[in-house]
Design an enzyme around this catalytic site. Sequence first.
Site, PDB file in Angstrom:
ATOM      1  N   ASP A   7       0.883  -1.168   0.000  1.00  0.00           N
ATOM      2  CA  ASP A   7       0.000   0.000   0.000  1.00  0.00           C
ATOM      3  C   ASP A   7       0.921   1.217   0.000  1.00  0.00           C
ATOM      4  O   ASP A   7       1.429   1.611   1.046  1.00  0.00           O
ATOM      5  CB  ASP A   7      -0.896  -0.011   1.234  1.00  0.00           C
ATOM      6  CG  ASP A   7      -1.846   1.172   1.263  1.00  0.00           C
ATOM      7  OD1 ASP A   7      -2.399   1.509   0.204  1.00  0.00           O
ATOM      8  OD2 ASP A   7      -2.019   1.772   2.341  1.00  0.00           O
ATOM      9  N   GLU A  68      -1.110  -1.227  -4.895  1.00  0.00           N
ATOM     10  CA  GLU A  68      -2.327  -0.450  -5.137  1.00  0.00           C
ATOM     11  C   GLU A  68      -2.104   0.508  -6.293  1.00  0.00           C
ATOM     12  O   GLU A  68      -1.116   1.239  -6.330  1.00  0.00           O
ATOM     13  CB  GLU A  68      -2.727   0.337  -3.887  1.00  0.00           C
ATOM     14  CG  GLU A  68      -4.038   1.081  -4.069  1.00  0.00           C
ATOM     15  CD  GLU A  68      -4.462   1.808  -2.822  1.00  0.00           C
ATOM     16  OE1 GLU A  68      -4.209   3.023  -2.730  1.00  0.00           O
ATOM     17  OE2 GLU A  68      -5.038   1.149  -1.929  1.00  0.00           O
ATOM     18  N   ASP A 141      -2.644   1.292   6.948  1.00  0.00           N
ATOM     19  CA  ASP A 141      -1.833   0.997   5.750  1.00  0.00           C
ATOM     20  C   ASP A 141      -1.397  -0.469   5.736  1.00  0.00           C
ATOM     21  O   ASP A 141      -1.304  -1.095   4.680  1.00  0.00           O
ATOM     22  CB  ASP A 141      -0.593   1.902   5.721  1.00  0.00           C
ATOM     23  CG  ASP A 141      -0.948   3.354   5.934  1.00  0.00           C
ATOM     24  OD1 ASP A 141      -1.141   4.067   4.939  1.00  0.00           O
ATOM     25  OD2 ASP A 141      -1.029   3.770   7.109  1.00  0.00           O
TER      26      ASP A 141
END
Length: 195
Positions: A7, A68, A141
């Site tokens: 992430d 991501e 996160d």
Amino acid sequence: MRVLGVDPGLTRCGVGVVEGVAGRPLTMIGVGVVTTPADAELGSRLLAIEQGIERWLDEHRPEHVAVERVFSQHNVRTVMGTAQASAVAMLCATRRGIPVVLHTPSEVKAAVTGSGRADKAQVGAMVTRLLRLDAPPRPADAADALALAICHIWRAPAQTRLQRAVAQHTAARHPAARHTASQHPAGPAPKGRTA
């Protein structure tokens, strides 16, 4: 299949490793964040992220890396930092020959919670349940990184089938293209030359 989920972020880059196959219980191998000080120079921060991700790749030896996909936000500065951290993760994996796959936030949310509009608390709760953890990983996160890995494990079989279908379709069309070319030659050979 062992997947490292990333992430991306400049201040906190979530990382999480999940192992398993679609349709069976998954196992969390590790989770954490790579952090950098907000007041440090950009180059130093990117280097720290690279070093952190390299340590995770060394320690956990994932077969795939799921990152991501950066999407447009109102804060351009945040988007730039996220994109730069994302590029570092992709570079680290590609340098080692590890396949990298990008997933949008809505794809990840839909895969893990059933809704592409789920909030961070819902994602954290489902990651906790799916991986049979005692508590949601903190910070968010870290939970998001695990969600990315889970998403990839669940989506990979479908993506593989799609890639095979495309390859078969391309292969099936290739002989037809050659056959058409042989029926319509480019023209006579130049004079003075033999075949």
